[in-house]
Design an enzyme around this catalytic site. Structure first.
Site, short mmCIF file in Angstrom:
data_model
loop_
_atom_site.label_atom_id
_atom_site.label_comp_id
_atom_site.label_asym_id
_atom_site.label_seq_id
_atom_site.Cartn_x
_atom_site.Cartn_y
_atom_site.Cartn_z
N LYS A 1 6.99 -14.30 14.73
CA LYS A 1 6.80 -14.00 13.31
C LYS A 1 8.13 -13.54 12.73
CE LYS A 1 4.24 -11.06 10.12
NZ LYS A 1 3.12 -10.12 9.96
N ARG B 1 2.11 -9.35 -0.31
CA ARG B 1 2.30 -7.92 -0.62
C ARG B 1 1.45 -7.54 -1.82
NH1 ARG B 1 7.61 -7.21 2.03
NH2 ARG B 1 7.08 -8.20 4.02
N ARG C 1 11.02 -5.44 6.95
CA ARG C 1 10.50 -5.28 8.32
C ARG C 1 11.46 -5.85 9.34
NH1 ARG C 1 5.35 -4.03 6.78
NH2 ARG C 1 4.28 -5.33 5.25
N GLU D 1 9.85 -14.63 22.87
CA GLU D 1 8.71 -13.90 22.31
C GLU D 1 7.38 -14.50 22.77
OE1 GLU D 1 8.27 -11.22 20.69
OE2 GLU D 1 10.04 -10.69 19.54
N LYS E 1 4.89 -18.14 12.55
CA LYS E 1 4.73 -17.77 11.15
C LYS E 1 6.07 -17.41 10.56
CE LYS E 1 2.31 -14.25 8.49
NZ LYS E 1 1.44 -13.09 8.59
N SER F 1 1.47 -16.95 2.27
CA SER F 1 1.22 -16.77 0.84
C SER F 1 2.27 -17.45 -0.04
CB SER F 1 1.15 -15.28 0.52
OG SER F 1 2.33 -14.61 0.92
N TYR G 1 -4.73 -20.68 3.12
CA TYR G 1 -5.60 -20.19 2.05
C TYR G 1 -6.38 -21.33 1.39
CZ TYR G 1 -2.85 -16.05 2.89
OH TYR G 1 -2.25 -14.98 3.52
C1 PBG Z 1 1.53 -7.96 8.16
C2 PBG Z 1 1.22 -9.31 7.66
C3 PBG Z 1 1.89 -10.00 6.66
C4 PBG Z 1 1.27 -11.23 6.52
C5 PBG Z 1 0.20 -11.26 7.41
N1 PBG Z 1 0.19 -10.06 8.11
C6 PBG Z 1 3.01 -9.59 5.79
C7 PBG Z 1 4.27 -9.16 6.37
O1 PBG Z 1 4.50 -9.26 7.59
O2 PBG Z 1 5.09 -8.67 5.60
C8 PBG Z 1 1.70 -12.29 5.56
C9 PBG Z 1 0.74 -13.38 5.29
C10 PBG Z 1 1.11 -14.20 4.13
O3 PBG Z 1 2.18 -14.04 3.52
O4 PBG Z 1 0.29 -15.07 3.76
N2 PBG Z 1 0.55 -7.44 8.97
#
Ligand code: PBG
Length: 326
Positions: A197, A207, A218, A234, A249, A275, A314
């Site tokens: 990720k 967010r 992060r 990983e 991801k 997203s 989605y």
């Molecule tokens: C954090 C998490 C995130 C997403 C899923 N789980 C955001 C991030 O890591 O900042 C993002 C999913 C998306 O953008 O559709 N637990």
């Protein structure tokens, strides 16, 4: 031209021939629908940057889950947004907390007809918005976070999750969760680990979707966009720690990573179409700049072609209606 002639266009002459020779297809069972449930909400609340996606009430979530089961989607992934947040994210452990209650409700609705997955992370539950607890310097404390993840896993499995999905990118997270699940007798609860990720600007709309409190980023736990080889490390670690499925991801900007992981992973591989990927296509389509349906299907097919066995998207329910009609 010399004989025999290779003419790839022969196999493109009709719809029927193209259908015959297509290498990759989307199936409804590949698609996993991520959903948001917000505590104490009375009406579903639209998410501005994700047109068509809402924060659910308990009721509207049940309907979305029933529809997903009816459609025979691959699964549903639950994200909870609590009314109260604190430093340690304690609402994540409360059996009556928004996410655990939603898992229970959804299982009551769909039983075993739909795979119920839950996000296992602290970022929605902490007042600082990080995926783990902080030490005195504000650094995310890996091993203290693991203890909480283990307890969260048990709470989610108790509530009925078929699969828990740790998305916090802590070292040793999958192992800590696997051990906790075993210790509580949840031997059949699977772990779908966000193995690779990346820290991504494309998470922006998420967010908003979870009313995130995060300031900053992060980057001390999520991967750096410049790294390719590290993704295999990983994945290897997560598999050794007991991951049943691994996730890459985001999807679109990371198809090389997805292809690498798909070639080497001994367990099924998921891609998360996030997203920002959703928002970009919706925004361009709303402006009339691209064909919405064509772009959605092509983006999903791209992840399958790169090697994903399944895709979190989605658009899952909507695409299922298209596939059914096709
Ligand atoms: C954090 C998490 C995130 C997403 C899923 N789980 C955001 C991030 O890591 O900042 C993002 C999913 C998306 O953008 O559709 N637990």
């Amino acid at each position: 031209m010399t004989f025999p002639q290779t003419r790839p266009r022969r196999l493109r002459t009709t719809v029927a021939i193209r259908r015959l020779v297509t290498e990759h297809r989307l199936a409804t069972s590949d698609l996993i629908l991520p959903v948001f449930i917000r505590e104490a909400l009375t009406e579903p609340a639209p998410i501005g940057s994700m047109p068509g996606v809402v924060q659910h009430t308990a009721d509207s979530l049940k309907r979305a889950a029933a529809q997903a089961a009816e459609q025979e989607l691959g699964g549903i992934m639950l994200f909870g947004i609590p009314a109260h947040r604190d430093h340690a994210g304690s609402a994540a452990l409360d059996p009556e907390g928004v996410l655990n209650a939603a898992i229970r409700d959804v299982r009551a609705e769909v039983g075993d007809d739909l795979v119920v997955m839950s996000d296992l992370c602290l970022d929605e539950f902490t007042d600082h918005g990080h995926c783990g607890v902080l030490d005195a310097n504000g650094y995310v404390d890996n091993d203290k976070t693991l203890e909480i993840y283990g307890q969260m896993a048990i709470a989610q499995a108790d509530a009925g999750a078929h699969i828990v999905a740790p998305s916090g990118m802590m070292d040793g997270g999958t192992g800590a969760i696997r051990r906790a699940l075993e210790s509580a007798g949840h031997t059949n609860t699977a772990v779908m680990a966000y193995a690779a990720k990346y820290a991504s600007a494309f998470y922006g709309p998420f967010r908003e979707a979870v009313d995130s409190r995060l300031t900053g980023d992060r980057r001390t736990y999520q991967m750096d966009a410049g790294n390719r080889r590290e993704a295999l490390t990983e994945v290897k670690l997560d598999v050794e720690e007991g991951a049943d499925i691994v996730i890459v991801k985001p999807a679109m900007s990371y198809l090389d990573i997805l292809a690498d992981v798909a070639q080497t992973s001994p367990v099924p591989v998921a891609a998360y179409q996030i997203s920002g990927e959703y928002a970009m296509i919706e925004a361009a389509a709303a402006n009339g700049w691209i064909d919405r349906r064509g772009a959605v299907l092509e983006s999903l097919l791209g992840t399958k072609r790169a090697g994903a066995d399944m895709v979190l998207t989605y658009w899952a329910s909507e695409v299922a209606t298209w596939l059914k009609a096709a």
